[in-house]
Design a protein around this motif. Structure first.
Motif, PDB file in Angstrom:
ATOM      1  N   LYS A  29      15.184  35.835  33.368  1.00  0.00           N
ATOM      2  CA  LYS A  29      16.400  36.606  33.093  1.00  0.00           C
ATOM      3  C   LYS A  29      17.621  35.930  33.714  1.00  0.00           C
ATOM      4  N   LEU A  30      17.434  35.361  34.887  1.00  0.00           N
ATOM      5  CA  LEU A  30      18.539  34.682  35.564  1.00  0.00           C
ATOM      6  C   LEU A  30      19.005  33.465  34.762  1.00  0.00           C
ATOM      7  N   ALA A  31      18.048  32.723  34.194  1.00  0.00           N
ATOM      8  CA  ALA A  31      18.402  31.563  33.377  1.00  0.00           C
ATOM      9  C   ALA A  31      19.273  31.982  32.194  1.00  0.00           C
ATOM     10  N   ILE A  32      18.930  33.101  31.582  1.00  0.00           N
ATOM     11  CA  ILE A  32      19.698  33.585  30.429  1.00  0.00           C
ATOM     12  C   ILE A  32      21.080  34.057  30.878  1.00  0.00           C
ATOM     13  N   LYS A  33      21.132  34.763  32.009  1.00  0.00           N
ATOM     14  CA  LYS A  33      22.432  35.183  32.557  1.00  0.00           C
ATOM     15  C   LYS A  33      23.311  33.971  32.851  1.00  0.00           C
ATOM     16  N   ASN A  34      22.698  32.942  33.429  1.00  0.00           N
ATOM     17  CA  ASN A  34      23.459  31.744  33.780  1.00  0.00           C
ATOM     18  C   ASN A  34      24.047  31.068  32.545  1.00  0.00           C
ATOM     19  N   ALA A  35      23.298  31.092  31.444  1.00  0.00           N
ATOM     20  CA  ALA A  35      23.796  30.484  30.211  1.00  0.00           C
ATOM     21  C   ALA A  35      24.910  31.328  29.593  1.00  0.00           C
ATOM     22  N   LEU A  36      24.752  32.649  29.624  1.00  0.00           N
ATOM     23  CA  LEU A  36      25.738  33.531  28.994  1.00  0.00           C
ATOM     24  C   LEU A  36      27.088  33.502  29.699  1.00  0.00           C
ATOM     25  N   ARG A  37      27.128  33.126  30.979  1.00  0.00           N
ATOM     26  CA  ARG A  37      28.392  33.180  31.715  1.00  0.00           C
ATOM     27  C   ARG A  37      29.427  32.161  31.218  1.00  0.00           C
ATOM     28  N   TYR A  38      29.017  31.239  30.355  1.00  0.00           N
ATOM     29  CA  TYR A  38      29.981  30.317  29.756  1.00  0.00           C
ATOM     30  C   TYR A  38      30.840  31.007  28.687  1.00  0.00           C
ATOM     31  N   PHE A  39      30.486  32.235  28.306  1.00  0.00           N
ATOM     32  CA  PHE A  39      31.110  32.871  27.145  1.00  0.00           C
ATOM     33  C   PHE A  39      31.698  34.235  27.512  1.00  0.00           C
ATOM     34  N   PRO A  40      32.789  34.631  26.858  1.00  0.00           N
ATOM     35  CA  PRO A  40      33.372  35.956  27.108  1.00  0.00           C
ATOM     36  C   PRO A  40      32.365  37.068  26.826  1.00  0.00           C
ATOM     37  N   SER A  41      32.522  38.176  27.537  1.00  0.00           N
ATOM     38  CA  SER A  41      31.540  39.268  27.442  1.00  0.00           C
ATOM     39  C   SER A  41      31.449  39.849  26.040  1.00  0.00           C
ATOM     40  N   ASN A  42      32.534  39.801  25.267  1.00  0.00           N
ATOM     41  CA  ASN A  42      32.468  40.367  23.910  1.00  0.00           C
ATOM     42  C   ASN A  42      31.658  39.498  22.944  1.00  0.00           C
TER      43      ASN A  42
END
Length: 672
Positions: free
Chosen positions: A41-54
């Motif tokens: 889950k942390l790996a996925i969170k780390n990847a998503l942080r490159y992109f705006p929440s919307n």
């Protein structure tokens, strides 16, 4: 298109998802990191942080799929739809021309004619990443396009930390670190976990430092190594009728067969991937492809008898070749080595003989423990066959790919004492037996790229380099061992154009010492200034050099004063280069011998014809070599002492601590 690539992450609209991978290019083996559910889950969170929440909800399922399927989130969706190559420098949007030069080098590393696994951002060596994912590529290209001379881009293991204010006069444009972890956590397993998390990456040597120039760079090193192996083994440069056997045309490209072709010997290089073998054959790096083992043996016999120079790619496992040669009545091989990516033996770097290529790729993911056992058994079989041929006179050397180290860990009887302290095995490394003394004379892989993209500019630089070498050879009081190296490289540069070595950027490599590098660099810069060259020149080198790398199983394998496991030299190299004029610097954990086994330092330098570039050449190229010469001299190497004494005679500001000879009385006491 380059303006679009340099505009940052494409978010509005998002590029379409790529539901399947491109079947027209090879792909990195799927990884199976040992992550807990929370780490996943942390790996996925780390990847998503490159992109705006919307936007994140549109990406999360895709990133979960990549994590679960490939063992890493590459973000294929954001791979630009553009021909990835070294475009002429004037085509890049920029506020700083040196930054455009770096963009050119990055795209050259990812050129599909060059990169081993381009879609996974792997340039060579099985896992030599340029970046960890495509979002990082997009951000870096944007930062480089907008940066000024008053900013520096800081890179943390593929991640662009950002642009920071800096002093224009003395700062590099980019500072890169790759894989730098706390020493107690520098194991292969730790790396696999941290790479999956998106926290670190393996930059190899010139992949993650944006300095790869395609197969040519490895060709020249292989050319020099095999030539000097022949001198040592046979006492001659004439290798006609001699057979050299090795493996690897994927991670090591077509360098080995091409080098053999240029040397006039018979090169036999096994490659398990038919796709990789065909690619190098189609590109002209390998002259023949043979699929049948018996046909291969007969072809070797024929070429040996008739002294035919050729390069043969055997599509199959090299262990089969070794074992078959060991059963032949006559000895059909003279020189042997190995260039599989043994630094990553369980992740596609070494394929066991018991399985086919496709079976191996499935097994390494579905049953990694079984795959590891098969790799170990295969290594033991390979060593056993090598032993038999060695007893019959074949000269074998480790080519710095961790082959003997990995074989020892697999239980093969390759000699060596305690693993943590051992740097000498039953067979020598090529540095211990061949290249170490050449490094200690200051000679190493000096490279340049003509940023105009013009073939004529490269031809001009070849002539300039040749002229510089000829002038150096004409000087009085040049030691014979130095003249021998100048002569070897003069032969190389004279034939470089006809050898058709260019793949990707208009680049060249030449082994040179610090005097030669400075003279050639200054001559290039003058040619840019005068308009003889139509564009800037970018200087670089492989980290595999005099000062750039601390590796007890490779570059510093002949350092035997106990400091082979110390990394002061490579770190000092990067620090010194950074304030002496490098345009970018890089420091990596890992390289040709594996994560945790080596520290690599590298640089790039942009020559724009300015007086400032002249000063950078004199200051930085001098330190970049003399640092390692001084360290090698202190360890007791006579060639290095000779070189550093010559350097001190010419430069009054240079004062190097020299080792004193041990008194005979002390030698006798310590020998009891």
């Amino acid at each position: 298109m380059l303006k679009k690539v340099c505009s940052g992450l494409p978010l509005n609209p998002l590029p379409p998802a790529k539901k399947t991978r491109n079947t027209n290019v090879p792909h990195a083996p799927d990884r199976k990191p040992s992550l807990t559910n929370e780490e996943r889950k942390l790996a996925i969170k780390n990847a998503l942080r490159y992109f705006p929440s919307n936007i994140q909800p549109q990406l999360i399922d895709e990133f979960q799929y990549e994590m679960d399927t490939y063992g890493h989130i590459y973000m294929y969706r954001f791979q630009p739809d553009i021909e990835m190559r070294a475009h002429p420098i004037d085509e890049y949007p920029c506020n700083c021309k040196a930054a455009a030069g770096i963009m050119l080098m990055i795209m050259n590393n990812l050129d599909r004619k060059i990169a081993q696994f381009p879609d996974e951002l792997v340039t060579y060596g099985g896992n030599g990443q340029v970046f960890g994912n495509w979002a990082q590529f997009c951000l870096v290209m944007n930062y480089l396009s907008i940066m000024t001379d008053e900013q520096v881009l800081v890179m943390y293991s593929g991640h662009p930390l950002g642009l920071f204010p800096t002093r224009t006069e003395f700062s590099p444009r980019v500072v890169i670190t790759n894989g730098l972890v706390i020493p107690n956590y520098s194991s292969t397993d730790d790396y696999e976990r941290m790479f999956a998390l998106g926290c670190t990456m393996y930059g190899q040597m010139t992949a993650g430092s944006y300095c790869y120039i395609g197969p040519q760079g490895i060709v020249h090193g292989t050319f020099i190594t095999i030539m000097n192996a022949g001198r040592k083994r046979f006492g001659t440069n004439d290798l006609r009728g001699r057979v050299f056997l090795s493996s690897g045309m994927g991670g090591m490209s077509g360098a080995q067969p091409k080098a053999c072709q240029l040397l006039g010997c018979i090169g036999v290089v096994a490659e398990v991937s038919e796709e990789a073998a065909k690619k190098r054959h189609d590109q002209g790096w390998c002259q023949e492809l043979i699929y049948d083992l018996s046909e291969l043996i007969e072809r070797i016999r024929e070429c040996r008898t008739k002294k035919l120079a050729t390069s043969i790619g055997y599509v199959g496992n090299v262990v089969d070749v070794w074992e078959r040669l060991a059963t032949e009545k006559e000895t059909l091989i003279d020189l042997g080595s190995d260039q599989t990516s043994c630094h990553a033996p369980y992740h596609g770097g070494y394929y066991p003989v018991q399985l086919s290529y496709d079976e191996s790729r499935k097994c390494m993911k579905s049953d990694p423990e079984k795959f590891k056992e098969l790799v170990h058994e295969s290594l033991r079989r390979q060593v056993a066959a090598i032993d038999k041929l060695h007893e019959r006179g074949m000269y074998f050397f480790d080519y710095g790919n961790a082959f003997l180290l990995t074989a020892k860990r697999a239980g093969a009887p390759v000699g060596g004492t305690d693993e943590k302290r051992c740097i000498r095995f039953k067979y020598p490394s090529y540095v211990q037996d061949i290249m170490g003394d050449i490094f200690s004379l200051g000679f190493g892989p000096f490279r340049w790229v003509c940023a105009s993209g013009l073939e004529n500019d490269l031809q001009q630089t070849d002539r300039i380099a040749q002229d510089c070498i000829e002038k150096l050879m004409s000087k009085e009081n040049t030691p014979n061992n130095v003249l021998e190296q100048y002569d070897s490289n003069l032969k190389w540069i004279r034939g470089a154009e006809d050898a058709k070595l260019v793949v990707g950027s208009q680049a060249r490599i030449l082994y040179s010492d610090q005097i030669g590098r400075i003279n050639i660099g200054l001559a290039f810069n003058e040619a840019v200034r005068s308009g003889q060259l139509k564009g800037p020149v970018i200087l670089a080198r492989d980290h595999h050099d005099v000062s750039g790398t601390d590796s007890p199983f490779r570059e510093t394998a002949n350092i035997e004063d106990g400091s082979a496991f110390c990394a002061d030299m490579s770190v000092q190299n990067v620090i010194g280069d950074s304030f002496r004029g490098a345009t970018w610097v890089s420091l990596h954990n890992g390289g040709g011998t594996g994560f945790g086994e080596v520290m690599n330092g590298g640089f790039g330098m942009f020559l724009d014809g300015s007086a400032k570039a002249d000063e950078n050449i004199r200051q930085m190229l001098y330190w970049d070599v003399i640092n390692g010469i001084s360290r090698r001299s202190w360890s007791g190497n006579k060639n290095a002492r000779q070189t550093v004494e010559r350097a001190m005679d010419k430069e009054s500001k240079l004062k190097v601590t020299l080792p004193n000879e041990l008194a005979e009385e002390c030698i006798q006491k310590l020998s009891t």
